[in-house]
Design a protein around this motif. Structure first.
Motif, mmCIF file in Angstrom:
data_model
loop_
_atom_site.group_PDB
_atom_site.id
_atom_site.type_symbol
_atom_site.label_atom_id
_atom_site.label_comp_id
_atom_site.label_asym_id
_atom_site.label_seq_id
_atom_site.Cartn_x
_atom_site.Cartn_y
_atom_site.Cartn_z
ATOM 1 N N ALA A 20 0.498 -1.267 0.380
ATOM 2 C CA ALA A 20 -0.169 -0.106 -0.239
ATOM 3 C C ALA A 20 1.232 1.157 -0.228
ATOM 4 N N ALA A 21 2.060 1.221 0.734
ATOM 5 C CA ALA A 21 2.812 2.068 0.855
ATOM 6 C C ALA A 21 3.404 2.589 -0.399
ATOM 7 N N ALA A 22 3.796 1.386 -1.910
ATOM 8 C CA ALA A 22 4.810 1.863 -2.956
ATOM 9 C C ALA A 22 3.614 2.657 -3.913
ATOM 10 N N GLN A 23 2.459 2.362 -3.329
ATOM 11 C CA GLN A 23 0.793 2.348 -3.713
ATOM 12 C C GLN A 23 1.092 4.138 -3.404
ATOM 13 N N ARG A 24 1.052 4.272 -2.444
ATOM 14 C CA ARG A 24 0.829 6.075 -2.134
ATOM 15 C C ARG A 24 1.719 6.894 -2.605
ATOM 16 N N ILE A 25 3.052 6.195 -2.267
ATOM 17 C CA ILE A 25 4.570 7.167 -2.826
ATOM 18 C C ILE A 25 4.345 7.396 -4.550
ATOM 19 N N THR A 26 4.165 5.837 -5.321
ATOM 20 C CA THR A 26 4.361 6.248 -6.664
ATOM 21 C C THR A 26 2.996 6.622 -7.653
ATOM 22 N N ALA A 27 1.723 6.322 -6.870
ATOM 23 C CA ALA A 27 0.219 6.525 -7.386
ATOM 24 C C ALA A 27 -0.003 5.620 -8.048
ATOM 25 N N VAL A 28 1.022 3.808 -8.186
ATOM 26 C CA VAL A 28 0.246 2.865 -9.285
ATOM 27 C C VAL A 28 -0.292 2.355 -8.194
ATOM 28 N N THR A 29 -1.875 1.613 -8.600
ATOM 29 C CA THR A 29 -1.791 0.928 -8.024
ATOM 30 C C THR A 29 -0.979 -0.858 -8.067
ATOM 31 N N ALA A 30 -1.924 -1.506 -7.026
ATOM 32 C CA ALA A 30 -0.728 -3.011 -7.295
ATOM 33 C C ALA A 30 -1.281 -4.020 -8.621
ATOM 34 N N ARG A 31 -3.333 -3.325 -8.834
ATOM 35 C CA ARG A 31 -3.240 -3.819 -9.873
ATOM 36 C C ARG A 31 -2.716 -4.284 -10.996
ATOM 37 N N ASP A 32 -2.244 -2.728 -11.545
ATOM 38 C CA ASP A 32 -1.182 -2.834 -12.531
ATOM 39 C C ASP A 32 0.159 -2.821 -12.321
ATOM 40 N N ALA A 33 0.891 -2.862 -11.411
ATOM 41 C CA ALA A 33 2.028 -3.100 -11.293
ATOM 42 C C ALA A 33 2.339 -4.416 -11.337
ATOM 43 N N LEU A 34 1.452 -5.466 -10.638
ATOM 44 C CA LEU A 34 1.567 -6.841 -9.714
ATOM 45 C C LEU A 34 1.724 -8.111 -11.604
ATOM 46 N N GLY A 35 3.274 -8.161 -11.889
ATOM 47 C CA GLY A 35 3.099 -9.028 -12.881
ATOM 48 C C GLY A 35 3.613 -8.552 -14.148
ATOM 49 N N GLN A 36 4.026 -7.484 -14.199
ATOM 50 C CA GLN A 36 5.073 -6.283 -15.194
ATOM 51 C C GLN A 36 6.253 -6.701 -14.739
ATOM 52 N N ARG A 37 6.723 -6.183 -15.584
ATOM 53 C CA ARG A 37 8.522 -6.569 -15.835
ATOM 54 C C ARG A 37 8.497 -5.161 -14.950
ATOM 55 N N LEU A 38 10.085 -5.471 -13.869
ATOM 56 C CA LEU A 38 10.462 -4.308 -12.802
ATOM 57 C C LEU A 38 10.297 -2.959 -13.447
ATOM 58 N N GLU A 39 11.132 -2.628 -14.545
ATOM 59 C CA GLU A 39 11.328 -1.621 -14.940
ATOM 60 C C GLU A 39 9.843 -0.800 -15.772
ATOM 61 N N LYS A 40 8.578 -1.295 -15.878
ATOM 62 C CA LYS A 40 8.124 -0.956 -16.393
ATOM 63 C C LYS A 40 6.792 -0.423 -15.037
ATOM 64 N N ALA A 41 6.649 -0.936 -14.121
ATOM 65 C CA ALA A 41 6.019 -1.033 -13.167
ATOM 66 C C ALA A 41 6.541 0.193 -12.152
ATOM 67 N N LEU A 42 8.076 0.539 -11.510
ATOM 68 C CA LEU A 42 8.618 1.185 -11.652
ATOM 69 C C LEU A 42 9.995 1.907 -11.704
ATOM 70 N N PRO A 43 9.585 3.261 -13.178
ATOM 71 C CA PRO A 43 10.147 3.630 -13.748
ATOM 72 C C PRO A 43 10.558 4.404 -12.972
ATOM 73 N N LEU A 44 11.772 4.359 -12.459
ATOM 74 C CA LEU A 44 12.955 5.057 -11.728
ATOM 75 C C LEU A 44 14.005 5.764 -12.598
ATOM 76 N N GLU A 45 14.564 6.910 -12.723
ATOM 77 C CA GLU A 45 15.817 7.866 -13.452
ATOM 78 C C GLU A 45 16.512 8.264 -12.615
ATOM 79 N N ASP A 46 17.396 8.566 -12.311
ATOM 80 C CA ASP A 46 18.954 9.206 -11.635
ATOM 81 C C ASP A 46 18.069 10.709 -11.718
ATOM 82 N N LEU A 47 19.435 11.468 -11.080
ATOM 83 C CA LEU A 47 19.211 12.280 -11.636
ATOM 84 C C LEU A 47 19.666 13.111 -12.467
ATOM 85 N N GLU A 48 20.301 12.276 -12.999
ATOM 86 C CA GLU A 48 20.974 12.969 -14.654
ATOM 87 C C GLU A 48 19.725 11.943 -15.951
#
Length: 383
Positions: A55-83
Motif C-alpha cells: 500500500a505504501a508503494a502505491q501511495r508513493i508512486t501513484a501506481v495501483t497494485a493491480r497495474d504493477a503485479l505481474g509487470q516487469r520491474l522497469e515498467k511497473a517502477l520506471p525510475l531514473e537517476d538525477l541525470e
C-alpha cells in the motif's frame, strides 16, 4: 491486500524453499501484512516481474497494485537517476556482477519528476548465484525535505541575529580606534558598554545554537547536583528587580517541604531564565511562580512527592488556542517583541533531558501558564 504471490508469472517455484523467495513468505510467516509497513515495498521474482507491491508503494508512486503485479520491474517502477538515466538499465541487477548484494539508498525520480528515496537488496539462493528476489524499498522525501528546510531556517535565523550585534561591534571598535582622542571618557564608556552587551548577545546566540545541536542529536549532557529550586527562582527575581522591574510584579509561592531535587543547576537556570523572560517580555501584570511537590508522572510509576513542579504564569493576553501546539517548536514567537524563537524549544529539550515534562496552557488570570515537572531521583552513582 496489495500482495501478489501467485497471480504473477514466475511467482511460484516449487524447487526452492519459501525462505529463498524473500519478503512475501517471510512476512507471512511472521504474521505481518506488507500493507502494514510504513515504507514502500516492491518485490520482483527471478524473472524481474513484480510479485509484491504494498500500500505504501502505491501511495508513493501513484501506481495501483493491480497495474504493477505481474509487470516487469522497469515498467511497473520506471525510475531514473538525477541525470535522467534509466535506473534499472544502469544498475542491471539480474545481469550485473554476481557478488553484488544490493544498492544503497539514493534519490531517484519517478515519472513526472517526483523524488523518492530508493534502496534495493538482491536475494540469491547461494553466494554469487542468480538473483531469486529483488527487494526494493521506497520512502517519500518530504520528511527529509522538512528537516533540511528546518536546518536552513535555523542557519538563516542565526545568521540574521548575528549580523546586527557584529555590525555594531565592528562599527564601534573601528570608530574608537580611528578617533579615540576625539571622544570624551563618557562617550568611550557608552560605546564600550554597547560593544560588551552585543558581545554577550553573540555569546548567547552561539550557546543556543550549540544547545539545539545537542538536543537534536540526543547528546545534551545533564550533570546532576542538589538544586534549591526556590533559591534559584529567587535569584532570577532579584536580577529583574535590580534591572528596574518593580518588586511587586513578581509573586513567588513555595510549598514546604519540597523534596530534594537533583538536576543540572546551570540548565535549570536556563529554563527559569527563558520562562521568566517570556512572562516579563510578552506578558502583563503580576508574574506568579508556584513551586510545589507533586507525584511522579513517569509511566508505570507513582510515588507521592516524587517530583517538583514549577509553574510560571502572567496576566497578559495569553497564547491563542490555535498556537498552543506550536509553542515548543523552533522559531515560534508569541509576539513581535524580538527574540530568535528558539528559547522554548531549548527549554523543552532541557526538561525532557532531565526526564521531565513541560506543558503550556491558560493561566487563571487569562495569561500564559508554563508548567514543568522534574523527577527528584538522585544520580545513578548515588542510587
Amino acid at each position: 491486500m496489495s500482495v501478489g504471490t501467485s497471480s504473477a508469472p514466475g511467482a511460484q517455484d516449487a524447487g526452492n524453499p519459501p525462505a529463498a523467495f524473500g519478503p512475501p513468505g517471510d512476512l507471512a510467516g511472521l504474521g505481518i501484512d506488507p500493507d502494514q509497513l510504513p515504507d514502500g515495498l516492491v518485490v520482483a521474482d527471478e524473472q524481474g516481474r513484480v510479485i509484491c507491491f504494498n500500500a505504501a508503494a502505491q501511495r508513493i508512486t501513484a501506481v495501483t497494485a493491480r497495474d504493477a503485479l505481474g509487470q516487469r520491474l522497469e515498467k511497473a517502477l520506471p525510475l531514473e537517476d538525477l541525470e535522467g538515466r534509466r535506473w534499472w538499465q544502469l544498475t542491471d541487477p539480474y545481469g550485473g556482477l554476481a557478488i553484488r548484494v544490493g544498492q544503497p539508498e539514493r534519490n531517484l525520480l519517478l515519472p513526472g519528476g517526483r523524488e523518492v528515496l530508493v534502496s534495493a537488496r538482491y536475494v540469491r539462493s547461494r553466494p554469487t548465484g542468480p538473483v531469486r528476489r529483488l527487494i526494493v524499498t521506497l520512502r517519500d522525501t518530504e520528511a527529509r525535505r522538512r528537516t533540511e528546510r528546518s536546518h536552513a531556517e535555523l542557519i538563516a535565523t542565526v545568521a540574521h541575529e548575528l549580523r546586527s550585534p557584529l555590525t555594531s561591534v565592528k562599527g564601534f571598535t573601528a570608530t574608537l580606534l580611528a578617533k579615540w582622542e576625539r571622544f570624551t571618557d563618557d562617550q568611550k564608556r557608552l560605546m564600550l558598554e554597547t560593544v560588551d552587551a552585543d558581545a554577550d548577545r553573540v555569546t548567547r546566540l552561539i550557546a543556543e545554537l550549540l544547545d539545539i545541536s545537542r538536543i537534536d542529536s540526543g547528546r545534551l549532557e545533564v550533570r546532576r547536583q542538589p538544586v534549591d529550586i526556590g533559591a534559584a527562582v529567587g535569584r532570577h527575581i532579584q536580577a529583574y528587580v535590580a534591572a528596574g522591574q518593580a518588586a511587586d510584579r513578581f509573586l513567588l509561592r513555595l510549598q514546604q517541604p519540597l523534596p530534594d531535587l537533583w538536576a543540572d543547576p546551570d540548565k535549570i537556570d536556563q529554563v527559569l531564565s527563558n520562562l521568566l523572560e517570556n512572562a516579563v517580555r510578552h506578558g502583563e501584570g503580576t508574574v506568579t511562580i508556584d513551586v510545589t511537590a507533586t507525584a511522579s508522572l513517569r509511566e508505570g510509576e507513582f510515588a507521592e512527592n516524587a517530583a517538583t513542579s514549577v509553574t510560571v504564569s502572567d496576566e497578559g493576553p495569553g497564547i491563542p488556542e490555535e498556537s498552543m501546539n506550536r509553542v515548543f517548536t523552533r522559531f515560534w514567537r508569541g509576539s513581535k517583541r524580538g527574540g530568535t524563537g528558539l528559547g522554548l524549544y531549548i527549554v523543552k529539550g532541557i526538561v525532557e533531558a532531565h526526564g521531565g515534562t513541560i506543558t503550556v496552557g491558560r493561566a487563571p488570570g487569562a495569561g500564559a501558564e508554563f508548567r514543568f515537572t522534574l523527577p527528584v531521583s538522585a544520580p545513578a552513582y548515588l542510587a
